[in-house]
Design a protein around this motif. Structure first.
Motif, PDB file in Angstrom:
ATOM      1  N   ILE A   1       0.770  -1.255  -0.009  1.00 18.85           N
ATOM      2  CA  ILE A   1      -0.026  -0.119   0.042  1.00 18.85           C
ATOM      3  C   ILE A   1       0.938   1.248  -0.073  1.00 18.85           C
ATOM      4  N   LYS A   2       2.038   1.396   0.745  1.00 14.56           N
ATOM      5  CA  LYS A   2       2.842   2.448   0.760  1.00 14.56           C
ATOM      6  C   LYS A   2       3.374   2.331  -0.462  1.00 14.56           C
ATOM      7  N   SER A   3       3.931   1.909  -1.243  1.00 14.10           N
ATOM      8  CA  SER A   3       4.558   1.727  -2.449  1.00 14.10           C
ATOM      9  C   SER A   3       3.653   2.215  -3.528  1.00 14.10           C
ATOM     10  N   LEU A   4       2.253   1.590  -3.493  1.00 14.16           N
ATOM     11  CA  LEU A   4       1.253   2.081  -4.612  1.00 14.16           C
ATOM     12  C   LEU A   4       0.946   3.521  -4.307  1.00 14.16           C
ATOM     13  N   ALA A   5       0.817   3.893  -2.989  1.00 16.02           N
ATOM     14  CA  ALA A   5       0.496   5.391  -2.742  1.00 16.02           C
ATOM     15  C   ALA A   5       1.393   6.301  -3.188  1.00 16.02           C
ATOM     16  N   ALA A   6       3.020   6.030  -2.987  1.00 18.16           N
ATOM     17  CA  ALA A   6       3.867   6.786  -3.501  1.00 18.16           C
ATOM     18  C   ALA A   6       3.825   6.768  -5.088  1.00 18.16           C
ATOM     19  N   ARG A   7       3.458   5.540  -5.641  1.00 19.21           N
ATOM     20  CA  ARG A   7       3.829   5.696  -7.054  1.00 19.21           C
ATOM     21  C   ARG A   7       2.621   6.446  -7.556  1.00 19.21           C
ATOM     22  N   LEU A   8       1.321   6.478  -7.064  1.00 20.29           N
ATOM     23  CA  LEU A   8       0.267   7.401  -7.736  1.00 20.29           C
ATOM     24  C   LEU A   8       0.787   8.538  -7.310  1.00 20.29           C
ATOM     25  N   GLY A   9       1.180   9.007  -6.388  1.00 17.91           N
ATOM     26  CA  GLY A   9       1.960  10.410  -6.192  1.00 17.91           C
ATOM     27  C   GLY A   9       2.753  10.979  -7.368  1.00 17.91           C
ATOM     28  N   VAL A  10       3.403  10.088  -7.558  1.00 18.37           N
ATOM     29  CA  VAL A  10       4.767  10.078  -8.676  1.00 18.37           C
ATOM     30  C   VAL A  10       3.751  10.197  -9.989  1.00 18.37           C
ATOM     31  N   VAL A  11       3.037   9.550 -10.393  1.00 18.64           N
ATOM     32  CA  VAL A  11       2.242   9.672 -11.278  1.00 18.64           C
ATOM     33  C   VAL A  11       1.303  11.040 -11.535  1.00 18.64           C
ATOM     34  N   LEU A  12       0.721  11.324 -10.579  1.00 15.86           N
ATOM     35  CA  LEU A  12      -0.031  12.664 -10.541  1.00 15.86           C
ATOM     36  C   LEU A  12       1.092  13.795 -10.492  1.00 15.86           C
ATOM     37  N   GLY A  13       1.824  13.831  -9.683  1.00 14.74           N
ATOM     38  CA  GLY A  13       2.838  14.867  -9.664  1.00 14.74           C
ATOM     39  C   GLY A  13       3.574  15.199 -11.001  1.00 14.74           C
ATOM     40  N   GLU A  14       3.862  14.172 -11.750  1.00 15.38           N
ATOM     41  CA  GLU A  14       4.467  14.161 -12.835  1.00 15.38           C
ATOM     42  C   GLU A  14       3.542  15.022 -14.089  1.00 15.38           C
ATOM     43  N   ARG A  15       2.243  14.818 -13.893  1.00 12.04           N
ATOM     44  CA  ARG A  15       1.254  15.365 -14.616  1.00 12.04           C
ATOM     45  C   ARG A  15       0.539  16.571 -14.137  1.00 12.04           C
ATOM     46  N   GLY A  16       0.819  17.056 -13.111  1.00  9.87           N
ATOM     47  CA  GLY A  16       0.178  18.277 -12.422  1.00  9.87           C
ATOM     48  C   GLY A  16      -1.243  17.959 -12.063  1.00  9.87           C
ATOM     49  N   LEU A  17      -1.397  16.805 -11.592  1.00 13.54           N
ATOM     50  CA  LEU A  17      -2.963  16.578 -11.565  1.00 13.54           C
ATOM     51  C   LEU A  17      -3.237  16.245 -10.049  1.00 13.54           C
ATOM     52  N   THR A  18      -4.556  16.035  -9.533  1.00 14.08           N
ATOM     53  CA  THR A  18      -4.641  15.680  -8.245  1.00 14.08           C
ATOM     54  C   THR A  18      -5.882  14.997  -8.123  1.00 14.08           C
ATOM     55  N   VAL A  19      -5.921  14.208  -6.828  1.00 14.19           N
ATOM     56  CA  VAL A  19      -7.032  13.256  -6.704  1.00 14.19           C
ATOM     57  C   VAL A  19      -8.005  13.555  -5.476  1.00 14.19           C
ATOM     58  N   THR A  20      -9.087  12.792  -5.615  1.00 13.25           N
ATOM     59  CA  THR A  20     -10.002  13.020  -4.358  1.00 13.25           C
ATOM     60  C   THR A  20     -10.436  11.648  -4.272  1.00 13.25           C
ATOM     61  N   THR A  21     -10.962  11.019  -3.029  1.00 14.64           N
ATOM     62  CA  THR A  21     -11.592   9.954  -2.668  1.00 14.64           C
ATOM     63  C   THR A  21     -12.945  10.104  -2.002  1.00 14.64           C
ATOM     64  N   ALA A  22     -13.891   9.013  -2.289  1.00 13.43           N
ATOM     65  CA  ALA A  22     -14.840   8.778  -1.928  1.00 13.43           C
ATOM     66  C   ALA A  22     -15.256   7.409  -1.505  1.00 13.43           C
ATOM     67  N   GLU A  23     -14.861   7.197  -0.294  1.00 17.24           N
ATOM     68  CA  GLU A  23     -14.943   5.937   0.550  1.00 17.24           C
ATOM     69  C   GLU A  23     -16.010   5.458   1.481  1.00 17.24           C
ATOM     70  N   SER A  24     -16.349   3.992   1.439  1.00 18.09           N
ATOM     71  CA  SER A  24     -17.407   3.722   2.104  1.00 18.09           C
ATOM     72  C   SER A  24     -16.762   2.404   3.086  1.00 18.09           C
ATOM     73  N   CYS A  25     -16.626   1.334   2.630  1.00 23.09           N
ATOM     74  CA  CYS A  25     -16.186   0.176   3.272  1.00 23.09           C
ATOM     75  C   CYS A  25     -14.794   0.343   3.719  1.00 23.09           C
TER      76      CYS A  25
END
Length: 163
Positions: A5-29
């Motif tokens: 999970i730590k590795s995937l979260a870091a990878r998502l940050g790299v991908v978003l950061g390289e593209r100048g994008l942001t993410v939001t989450t909507a979670e239940s379970c």
């Protein structure tokens, strides 16, 4: 939080950061587990907008504008509802990517039609929305952790294949 999970979260940050994008989450379970994983990465304030946990149907309707018709017809754990959750999440932020998750983590709450371990995850980026169901095994914590992994993994895949 495990190393995957730590590795995937870091990878998502790299991908978003390289593209100048942001993410939001909507979670239940997952109870905010995806947002927790994301914000565990140093510098995530540069690419994470906000996360909401909408556990009840009322919260899904009031916070994310999930339609009562979808909830009544399909139930909270459904393709239609997670897709609506991503749309609602994006309407409240400046983010370009949304991750939504709803499922039955157990140990109770399952039915023959929707057993414990059934989780729907959706990702919305620009005009593209994808939803996928998973049937996880294990106890409540294992179902939640597997849901977090797939939520992050799918977001990375969506960005890497659509940019």
């Amino acid at each position: 939080m495990n190393d995957e999970i730590k590795s995937l979260a870091a990878r998502l940050g790299v991908v978003l950061g390289e593209r100048g994008l942001t993410v939001t989450t909507a979670e239940s379970c997952t109870g905010g587990g995806i947002a927790y994983a994301i914000t565990s990465v140093a510098g995530s304030s540069n690419w994470f907008e906000e996360g909401v946990v909408t556990y009840s149907n009322d919260a899904k309707q009031s916070r994310l504008q999930v339609s009562s018709e979808a909830l009544m017809r399909c139930g909270a754990v459904s393709e239609e509802v997670v897709k609506e959750m991503t749309l609602g999440a994006l309407q409240h932020t400046q983010a370009q990517l949304a991750i939504a998750v709803s499922g039955i983590a157990g140990p109770g709450g399952g039915t023959a039609e929707k057993p414990v371990g059934l989780v729907w995850v959706a990702w919305r980026f620009r005009d593209l929305v994808v939803a996928r169901s998973f049937h996880f095994s294990g106890d409540r914590e294992q179902v939640r952790l597997q849901s977090i992994v797939e939520g992050l993994r799918g977001a990375i895949a969506m960005l890497e294949s659509n940019l």
